[in-house]
Design an enzyme around this catalytic site. Sequence first.
Site, mmCIF file in Angstrom:
data_model
loop_
_atom_site.group_PDB
_atom_site.id
_atom_site.type_symbol
_atom_site.label_atom_id
_atom_site.label_comp_id
_atom_site.label_asym_id
_atom_site.label_seq_id
_atom_site.Cartn_x
_atom_site.Cartn_y
_atom_site.Cartn_z
ATOM 1 C CB CYS A 104 7.875 4.548 -10.036
ATOM 2 S SG CYS A 104 6.458 5.429 -9.338
ATOM 3 C CG HIS B 185 16.444 10.449 -18.896
ATOM 4 N ND1 HIS B 185 15.489 11.378 -19.233
ATOM 5 C CD2 HIS B 185 16.776 10.705 -17.606
ATOM 6 C CE1 HIS B 185 15.253 12.159 -18.199
ATOM 7 N NE2 HIS B 185 16.016 11.776 -17.185
ATOM 8 C CG HIS C 251 11.337 -15.932 -12.209
ATOM 9 N ND1 HIS C 251 10.259 -16.747 -11.959
ATOM 10 C CD2 HIS C 251 12.450 -16.689 -11.994
ATOM 11 C CE1 HIS C 251 10.691 -17.942 -11.591
ATOM 12 N NE2 HIS C 251 12.009 -17.940 -11.615
ATOM 13 C CG HIS D 227 6.598 0.305 -11.419
ATOM 14 N ND1 HIS D 227 6.558 0.353 -10.041
ATOM 15 C CD2 HIS D 227 5.987 1.442 -11.850
ATOM 16 C CE1 HIS D 227 5.947 1.459 -9.654
ATOM 17 N NE2 HIS D 227 5.591 2.132 -10.737
ATOM 18 C CG HIS E 89 -5.185 -7.847 -4.756
ATOM 19 N ND1 HIS E 89 -5.173 -8.484 -3.526
ATOM 20 C CD2 HIS E 89 -6.495 -7.702 -5.083
ATOM 21 C CE1 HIS E 89 -6.403 -8.717 -3.129
ATOM 22 N NE2 HIS E 89 -7.233 -8.258 -4.070
ATOM 23 C CG ASN F 243 2.653 2.688 -7.651
ATOM 24 O OD1 ASN F 243 3.803 2.440 -7.309
ATOM 25 N ND2 ASN F 243 2.373 3.481 -8.672
#
Length: 516
Positions: A248, A327, A411, A415, A444, A448
């Site tokens: 993702c 990573h 802001h 994710h 909502h 995802n």
Amino acid sequence: MSGGGGGGGDFNNNSGGATTIKIKERRRLPDFLQSVNLKYVKLGYHYLITHLLTLLLIPLIIVIFVEGAQTNPEDLKQLWIHLQYNLVSVIICSIFLVFGSTVFIMTRPKPVYLVDYACYRPPEHLQVKYHQFMEHSKLTGDFDESSLEFQRKILERSGLGEETYVPEAMHCIPPQPSMAAAREEAEQVMYGALDTLFANTSIKPKDIGILVVNCSLFNPTPSLSAMIVNKYKLRGNIRSYNLGGMGCSAGVIAIDLAKDLLQIHRNTYAVVVSTENITQNWYFGNKKSMLIPNCLFRVGGSAVLLSNKTVDRRRAKYKLVHVVRTHRGSDDKAFQCVYQEEDDVGKVGVSLSKDLMAIAGGALKTNITTLGPLVLPISEQLLFFSTLVIKKLFNNKIKPYIPDFKLAFEHFCIHAGGRAVIDELEKNLQLAPVHVEASRMTLHRFGNTSSSSIWYELAYIEAKGRMRRGNRVWQIAFGSGFKCNSAVWEALRYVKPSPQSPWEDCINRYPVKIVA
């Protein structure tokens, strides 16, 4: 007779029967913790440290100005004569100055501008409500009662609403997850986002010099990037890349790759397409850790147009400031916490480890340790460093100081991987509900959508009219491997939502209250 009261007074009874009251006032120092708002004390400290250099330079400038005003013409004449007799030195210094300036200008990073982006909005008939999801899951015949109940509980607690989307093949009974159906889903998402992007920017497909596509679980031959080249008839010398299996957070990786390529190939455009494919990656087994993605992942995708052309600054929405990638794949637990595999009966799915949140927290800590010095004001860095020194040298029990990232960013696009992810980052970064509103509402409304979720969140902030010139946005995403990646953008103007925004017809309904 005498006595004492709670108010600190003395009561005396005279012989004449009259009672007199003598009050003693107890003077106390004010409670500064209550009388002074520490929020403003901190802001004052932040302002002082941030502008300390300026405040110190003002007296120096005044002194120089006063001294310069007192200089007489004879002193200037002597200085000119001195320079005439040292012409060689002046020429050499000028050459070095010009050469150094040229090298600096030629080697400094080329600014990367985000001209515009588009998020795919699936058709309404692909929406799946709770009761539809559970009914279809039951009718497939692949899930036992325990698995159905588990999915129901996950779905209710997930933070997803009743308007998220699943692909056409999953609406069929029984589902039809074929290669052709997966290609169709990919085409609908990618082409839908790109059509909107090209329409909004008036960019011709032939003008695109770099194409980066990321999709973790669906990597057909020819590749997804080749499908786009074929569809839009992109030029033959285009630099195209297809990123697979990167989770993702691959959207930020794709942005980083495009940024590096734009440093090499001047005066061109780069398009980054981020998506995930659900059709062939729905799990039809009964292993609990593999059922969670069924309840969270939904159809979605984005297309982003980047440019290194100076002329595009005037119409661009944002400028890319930083990309920081972390990573943790060298650690076995981190490597296996999001793992595609077969269950005991040979059915393929993506397994999520119970250690996922702890591993994500460790990756986040490493990422913000690198990002912090790049974005935090010096006031926060001094507090963090001093607390660290005290902890190491004097008192190991002192809690480490958590920098206030709200001083660096207006802001946050976290994710929308799940409700728990958003909750943890809100708590650990000490964010206010408004800072995670975009993430919660995206989860909502759209679920995802993997690597594209951070763009739906940015579109939400724009649709709410909150993006002002100079505002900074922190996009942060987590992915298999295990990775935590951040991208920082700066708004170049007051940013309005682009036409065909995914929130165009529903932003007035948000934010909504999410039931726990």
